[in-house]
Design an enzyme around this catalytic site. Structure first.
Site, mmCIF file in Angstrom:
data_model
loop_
_atom_site.group_PDB
_atom_site.id
_atom_site.type_symbol
_atom_site.label_atom_id
_atom_site.label_comp_id
_atom_site.label_asym_id
_atom_site.label_seq_id
_atom_site.Cartn_x
_atom_site.Cartn_y
_atom_site.Cartn_z
ATOM 1 N N SER A 193 47.670 40.053 51.522
ATOM 2 C CA SER A 193 47.742 38.974 50.917
ATOM 3 C C SER A 193 47.703 37.679 51.883
ATOM 4 O O SER A 193 47.103 37.409 52.559
ATOM 5 C CB SER A 193 48.581 38.880 49.572
ATOM 6 O OG SER A 193 48.294 37.883 48.887
ATOM 7 N N ASP A 288 41.595 42.172 41.036
ATOM 8 C CA ASP A 288 42.211 41.359 41.961
ATOM 9 C C ASP A 288 41.450 39.950 41.943
ATOM 10 O O ASP A 288 40.351 39.945 42.261
ATOM 11 C CB ASP A 288 42.576 41.865 43.431
ATOM 12 C CG ASP A 288 43.222 40.806 44.217
ATOM 13 O OD1 ASP A 288 43.735 39.773 43.695
ATOM 14 O OD2 ASP A 288 43.298 41.145 45.491
ATOM 15 N N HIS A 318 46.050 43.846 43.039
ATOM 16 C CA HIS A 318 46.584 43.230 44.098
ATOM 17 C C HIS A 318 48.002 43.826 44.049
ATOM 18 O O HIS A 318 48.668 43.980 43.155
ATOM 19 C CB HIS A 318 46.731 41.960 43.574
ATOM 20 C CG HIS A 318 47.309 41.032 45.052
ATOM 21 N ND1 HIS A 318 46.179 40.356 45.723
ATOM 22 C CD2 HIS A 318 48.280 40.530 45.269
ATOM 23 C CE1 HIS A 318 46.846 39.515 46.635
ATOM 24 N NE2 HIS A 318 48.276 39.769 46.536
#
Length: 347
Positions: A193, A288, A318
């Protein structure tokens, strides 16, 4: 607090092993699907548990950070033993930066392949502790050292400070590999991320400056472009751990008013030239909101001639790397990710 967290961790680990029909009944009764994909049942159950907790984007920053640590512990697997871990500090532009070196058991003697790791958390939450379990697993399965970096966070330290700090750590390690028993020809960068964003930016900035490049970049569901709203931001806006509200919460604290979101240190996909960057492993999760911009970055790297290995996990969300050891599909994903890192670093 410690007893409660430990009890919850073992309770979660036991519950996710119940029959699939039971897990579905306890998490709404019907499988979650989107765009022809079905969410992993164990993960759907964990999402139902997570929904009972306060929302990170509705908490003060200190509370959000503590909740993230608690969730990483409760929803993660057991800690893998290491040959050793070392707490160190690297001089940075805003003060010393804590780092933790993970050395797995059984590494051959001599300078070792090393992954410099930047954690996720939207540049606002996340630290060494909340990523201890994934770093141990990567070190063990990829057969490399992992150097985890605790860069300063927004809103106390907004853009560009986290970028500056991570660049400083990369430059320090690249210039002083012997201090970490790192093979200078086998040092990579990676993260998930926000940490994947930082890894992409570091690779770009090192190339622009004519500095040593990472051997490999591990980009796990990266943030790559804040100049537009991607379709997946809307399709997966709610209900899959990372939400659109949470992304807005993070960016409101990370980016000072007036920041140019087309700056390549904010949106690495906006770089005019991606040629000459290190080979990459790009991880995409099927549920995600960041998946579209992640794929776009992988496509752009490939068009520029950069070798890219794309790993798609259509049943996961995610945050999948923090669920290994509990969610069976996340175990498989981490094994494949680790194998790609091992190959990328020549481990």
């Amino acid at each position: 607090m410690g007893i409660r967290r430990t009890f919850e961790k073992y309770l979660v680990a036991g519950l996710v092993r119940l029959p699939e029909s039971w897990l579905l009944k306890m998490s709404g009764g019907a499988p979650l699907t989107a765009e022809g994909k079905r969410l992993d049942t164990q993960l759907q159950f964990l999402l139902a548990l997570a929904a009972k907790r306060p929302r990170i984007d509705q908490l003060p920053v200190d509370g959000a950070r503590q909740l993230y640590r608690d969730m990483a512990y409760s929803f993660g697997g057991r800690a893998r033993p290491m040959s050793r871990t070392e707490e160190r500090r690297v001089a940075g532009p805003y003060g010393d930066i804590p780092v933790r070196l993970y050395v797995p058991n059984g590494l051959p003697q001599g300078p070792a392949p090393t992954l410099v790791w930047f954690h996720g958390g939207g540049f606002v939450i996340g630290d060494l502790e909340s990523y201890d379990l994934p770093c141990r697993q990567l070190a063990d399965q990829a057969r490399c050292q992992v150097l985890s970096v605790e860069y300063r966070l927004a809103p106390e330290h907004p853009f560009p400070r986290p970028v500056d700090e991570c660049l400083a750590v990369w430059r320090h390690v690249a210039a002083n590999p012997a201090d970490y028993n790192a093979d200078p020809a086998r040092i990579g960068v990676g993260g998930d991320s926000a940490g994947a964003h930082l890894s992409a930016v570091i690779s770009q900035q090192a190339r622009l400056a004519g500095e040593p490049l990472p051997r490999h970049q591990l980009l796990i569901y990266p943030v790559t472009d804040l100049t537009r709203e991607w379709a997946s931001h809307t399709t997966y806006a709610e209900g899959y751990l990372l939400t659109r509200d949470l992304m807005n919460y993070f960016m409101s604290k990370f980016l000072p008013e007036g920041t140019d979101v087309a700056d390549v240190k904010v949106s690495p996909l906006q770089a005019a030239d991606l040629s000459g960057l290190p080979p990459a492993t790009l991880v995409i999760a099927g549920f995600d909101p960041l998946q579209d911009e992640g794929r776009a970055y992988g496509d752009a790297l490939a068009r520029a001639g950069v070798p890219v290995k794309v790993l798609n996990y259509n049943t996961l969300t995610h945050g999948l790397i923090s669920l290994a050891g509990v969610v069976k599909a996340a175990d498989g994903a981490m094994a494949e990710i680790s194998a790609a890192v091992r190959a990328g670093l020549g481990a």
